[in-house]
Structure formats: structure tokens, C-alpha cells
Design an enzyme around this catalytic site. Structure first.
Site, PDB file in Angstrom:
ATOM      1  N   SER A 216       0.830  -1.210   0.000  1.00  0.00           N
ATOM      2  CA  SER A 216       0.000   0.000   0.000  1.00  0.00           C
ATOM      3  C   SER A 216       0.864   1.260   0.000  1.00  0.00           C
ATOM      4  CB  SER A 216      -0.929  -0.002   1.216  1.00  0.00           C
ATOM      5  OG  SER A 216      -1.885  -1.034   1.125  1.00  0.00           O
TER       6      SER A 216
ATOM      7  N   HIS B 158      -4.262   3.604   7.494  1.00  0.00           N
ATOM      8  CA  HIS B 158      -4.301   3.971   6.075  1.00  0.00           C
ATOM      9  C   HIS B 158      -4.870   5.374   5.901  1.00  0.00           C
ATOM     10  CE1 HIS B 158      -3.380   0.219   3.700  1.00  0.00           C
ATOM     11  NE2 HIS B 158      -3.415  -0.259   4.934  1.00  0.00           N
TER      12      HIS B 158
END
Length: 552
Positions: free
Chosen positions: A20, A55
Site C-alpha cells: 500500500s 491507512h
């Protein structure tokens, strides 16, 4: 299109692999990003919610977020709605597959949903980065549910990997590209000429049907009949600049680019170049010319370019240019004898002529000459000295080693090679073809043919660097019209380029003092030139001038 010449990318990796974070780096240059989150939050699972929040904290404030966790069909719709200037980051496909398999979403055709997602990705107008877990390296799950998830995700990964431009695998925070985007949109643009071969065995290339001469019929000799740019529109465009409704005194030296564009386009209101092709030449010069160079490093840079990476590709992507990698034949040691025979010179010139014809046939409206290789700067120095009488030690660039240090011993070896070559040919003919055969080599000869072909096709060329300047000097002696189709965006720091440009009558448009390497200087300056040309063409005359303003 990304600056690395890709539009869609799939990032694969295991749990906590860093996939990510790497995906976020890929879109870091975008002004804004539409982040598509596929995970479904679970209030009764604090650890899972912590991952989602981590995130969220990493995302810049300029990013927008959309959650599609409860609607697997929404993801294809998001891709279909994207506009050309949009950048999407989808993280991750594991969450999407989990939602797809959720009993609450049954019955549905899972295979059809995956196919629809792949079709939407293929047709997406925006730039897209997708993140997905790689499940193929783990053990077969022990439960039926686990096996169903692994099978579905593996199928999804394969389907999307087949349609994206690039695929990366991230392991322990380190990435490797396992599928690279093609540098050139069409295979015909990537030209390979690995050896000095007769002209009839050169790779077939498209040549514009309106070319003055087909490449098989052109004769490379002094006095070639080539067209000239329009002799009236250039000066008229220059005069028009003084009438524009500008707030300041004018566009300064950028007027040179506007006048050039006007002459080469035969209009006082030219358009900025929008479809530029970079001819990236690579060749090897044997002997002292290549002292201090690492052939493996040159090969690495060319391989990077062919894989869609490296600084030249980034700059080309930023300005929307495509890149044709041209592998020229190897050239001999100039101090020992001729570097090419007459047949190889002819083949290289014809090759360059064809490259220009292919560029025009493909709709390109300008060329940039770039070069990577070993010994090219010494060869260009020898050409400049042989044609203009310049002192080699005054113009030969210093040898820059990795780390920003200079290798002066290697520079002296190069100087000696040029000196010995010039001494060897002191009583030889100095015609253009002779110069190419004696000291220029294949890469300079291909560039020369490209300049001649560009003039024949009325295609402007942005010159940049020693090889381009050397080719310009040789081409001038075959067709004097060539220099009128050439523009020097920036002379950089090279004395060789400055002296050669002065002989050609080319004045640098900018004084940026760039030293990025051949081709990169021109690509860096190109946006400024485009801005000036577009501004000058779009502005009306100042109202105070009334009827005295020149007609467009």
C-alpha cells in the site's frame, strides 16, 4: 498518462509487505487522488479498525475517499466514471473479493463481475493504481471458505494483470516490476540496428507518402534539394509580438521559438508542438573515445528506457512525448583508422532518414535528438574540430564519474584519441560523408540522416547535446536548409554545443544552464516553449492599436 509512460498499474504483495505504501508513492505526483477503499469496517474488531485508520492517516488532505465495501459493482462504475485527468488508487482487491463472496450478496455471477471489472479497467480514461494481496505463494487454505477466497482472488489478480500496463510485486518493502509498459505505443517505433549492414536489410519503417523522395531513392551528397521554412511568416510573427495585449514588455528571447514555430508551420499564429518524438540513439565508439565510460552503465540506461523507466522517460511522459530507441552500429577507434566504411555510413544515413519519415507518418509534429552511449562526446568533438577548426581540448566535455567526480585521466585519453584522429586525417578529404566515416561513427550518422529526413518532411527538430550538434554540422554540408528546421532550446553548459550552435547560426532560446544529458535539456525546456507559443497565438492585439494592428 503517468510520467513513467503507464496509465494503469497493479501492485501485488503479501500481508505487511509495504504494497500500500508503494502504491501511494506511485501517485504521489498527482495534484489530487480519488482513494477507493474496498474494506468493510467492523466495529467489534478494534485491530482491523486500527489498520483502516492507519491507512486513513497516511492520505494527504487533498485526496478524496470513497468506500465501496458494501457494493462490489460500484468499483467498475468508479472506473467508468473517471476522466482523463483523474488519478485513482484502489486499495485493495482483497476486500473487493471478500465482499463479492459475502453470502449477503448472493446469488450473483462472480466470474461475470470479475470480467466486467477487467473491461472497465481496460477502458478507464484515468490513471489507476490497484493494490491486491498475492495469495499464490501461500499454502492452500485449510477451510473451504479460505480456498474459495484464494481461488477467487487469484483469478481476479490474473484477469486484471492481463489488462494493466504494469504489475509490481512488493516483498519486505522492496518492489520489482514483473510487467513493464512498452516505451513506444507501437512496435514499429522501436528500431533496432545492431550491426553495420547493407541498407536493404535495415528494419522496414513507415515513410510518409508525401515525402519528396522515398528513402530508397534519396542520394546523400552535397547540395541535396530540401525545402525551406516559410520565409515570410517567421518575421511576420515576430512583428506581431509587439502588438499583443500583454501586461509587460513582451516574451523576450522566447520570441525566437515563436518565430521558428511560425516559419515551420507557415502561419503567424503557430500552435505548440503537441506530438513530439524523441529519437534515443545508442552506440559504442571503440578506443580512447570511450575512456572513463562504463558500457554496462550505458546498457543499463537503455534497458531502463526500453522498460519505461529513467529520467528521460519521466520527462518524455511529462510532456506527452513518445520515445523510439535506436540502436546504432558500433564504431571503430578513431585514432586507428576510419570508424565506419562507406556502406555503413550509407546505411546509417538511410536509417535516420527513415526514422524521420516514420515520425511524420505517425503524426509527430517535432523531433528531439537524444543519445546514450560510450564515446559519443569524443566523436562529436572530433566532428566539430574537423569541420570548424575548433580546438579539441577547449570543447571536449570533462568526464563525469558516478558521484559527481571528474576523471581527468580519462579526459586526457579522450583528448589524445581526438588529437591522433585529426592528425591521421590531416591530408584526407573533409567532405561530410568522409567526416562520418573517419571520426563521426554510426550514431552521429543516424542523427544526420534524421535531420536531413526531418527537413524533407518539414518536421522541426529541437537540437540538444553534442551528438545533435555534430549531426547538424554534417547535415549542413549535405543540405544547407537543414539548420533552418532546427531550434536550440538551451545550450546548457557544454562549450562544444555553444561553439557548434554558433557555427550553425542557432541562438539558444533559454539560458537555463542545464546539464542533464543529451535530450533531457530540450524536454525540460519544452513546456516553457509551448507556453510561449500558445500564449502568443491566442492573444489579440492591444485595443489601443486599433486598425494599425497586423492581421492574423
Amino acid at each position: 498518462m503517468s510520467v513513467d509512460r503507464w496509465n494503469t498499474a497493479l501492485v501485488l504483495g503479501g500481508i505487511r509487505s509495504g504494497k500500500s505504501a508503494f502504491a501511494e508513492e506511485l501517485v504521489a505526483d498527482a495534484a489530487s487522488v480519488h482513494y477507493v477503499a474496498t474494506a468493510v469496517g467492523a466495529e467489534d474488531d478494534p485491530e482491523w479498525m486500527g489498520r483502516i485508520e492507519a491507512h486513513q492517516r497516511r492520505r494527504p488532505q487533498t485526496w478524496s475517499t470513497e468506500e465501496t465495501g458494501g457494493e462490489p459493482a460500484r468499483l467498475a462504475a468508479v472506473l467508468a466514471e473517471a476522466k482523463p485527468d483523474d488519478t485513482l488508487l484502489i486499495d485493495d482487491l482483497g476486500g473487493w473479493v471478500a465482499t463479492l463472496l459475502d453470502p449477503a450478496n448472493q446469488p450473483q455471477n462472480d466470474v461475470a463481475m470479475v470480467a466486467a471489472l477487467a473491461d472497465a479497467l481496460r477502458a478507464c480514461a484515468g490513471r489507476v493504481v490497484l493494490v491486491s494481496p498475492e495469495v499464490g505463494l501461500s499454502l492452500v487454505p485449510a477451510t473451504p471458505v479460505g480456498r474459495a477466497f484464494a481461488d477467487a482472488l487469484g483469478t481476479t489478480n490474473q484477469a486484471l494483470a492481463s489488462v494493466v500496463d504494469r504489475v509490481a510485486l512488493v516483498v519486505a518493502g522492496q518492489h520489482t516490476w514483473i510487467k513493464a509498459a512498452a516505451v513506444n505505443p507501437r512496435p514499429a517505433q522501436k528500431v533496432v540496428a545492431p550491426a553495420p549492414v547493407p541498407a536493404e536489410t535495415q528494419p522496414a519503417l513507415l515513410v510518409s507518402s508525401d515525402s519528396p523522395e522515398e528513402s530508397d531513392d534519396v542520394v546523400f551528397e552535397p547540395g541535396m534539394d530540401l525545402p525551406m521554412p516559410d520565409q515570410d511568416t517567421g518575421p511576420d510573427a515576430h512583428d506581431r509580438l509587439a502588438t499583443l495585449d500583454l501586461t509587460g514588455a513582451g516574451l523576450g528571447s522566447l520570441g525566437e521559438a515563436i518565430e521558428f514555430a511560425a516559419a515551420t508551420q507557415s502561419t503567424v499564429t503557430p500552435q505548440p508542438w503537441s506530438a513530439v518524438r524523441v529519437l534515443l540513439l545508442t552506440g559504442t565508439h571503440a578506443g580512447g573515445a570511450g575512456a572513463g565510460s562504463d558500457p554496462a552503465d550505458a546498457a543499463r540506461r537503455i534497458a531502463d528506457a526500453e522498460a519505461g523507466a529513467g529520467p528521460l522517460i519521466r520527462l518524455a511522459g511529462q510532456v506527452g512525448a513518445d520515445v523510439a530507441v535506436v540502436r546504432a552500429a558500433d564504431s571503430g577507434a578513431m585514432e586507428d583508422g576510419p570508424v565506419l566504411d562507406a556502406e555503413a555510413v550509407e546505411a546509417a544515413l538511410r536509417h535516420g532518414w527513415q526514422l524521420a519519415g516514420a515520425a511524420r507518418a505517425d503524426g509527430r509534429d517535432a523531433l528531439v535528438i537524444a543519445a546514450y552511449g560510450t564515446g559519443a562526446e569524443a566523436a562529436a568533438t572530433a566532428v566539430l574540430s574537423a569541420t570548424t577548426g575548433a580546438e579539441p581540448v577547449a570543447v571536449l566535455p570533462r568526464v563525469l564519474a558516478p558521484g559527481g567526480t571528474y576523471d581527468d585521466n580519462a579526459w586526457m585519453v579522450r583528448c589524445a584519441a581526438v588529437r591522433d584522429a585529426l592528425h591521421r586525417i590531416r591530408q584526407e578529404s573533409r567532405g561530410a560523408l568522409d567526416i562520418l566515416a573517419q571520426v563521426g561513427g554510426a550514431d552521429v550518422a543516424v542523427a544526420t540522416g534524421a535531420l536531413l529526413g526531418a527537413a524533407a518532411q518539414r518536421l522541426p527538430v529541437l537540437l540538444d547535446g553534442p551528438v545533435g550538434i555534430a549531426a547538424g554540422l554534417v547535415a549542413r554540408d549535405l543540405g544547407s536548409q537543414v539548420r533552418h528546421w532546427c531550434l536550440l532550446p538551451d545550450a546548457g553548459t557544454s562549450e562544444l554545443v555553444k561553439q557548434g550552435a554558433d557555427v550553425l547560426g542557432l541562438t539558444p532560446v533559454t539560458q537555463l544552464g542545464l546539464d542533464l544529458g543529451e535530450g533531457l535539456n530540450a524536454l525540460t525546456a519544452l513546456p516553457v516553449l509551448r507556453t510561449a507559443i500558445g500564449l502568443a497565438s491566442s492573444l489579440p492585439a492591444h485595443p489601443a492599436l486599433g486598425e494599425d494592428a497586423p492581421d492574423d
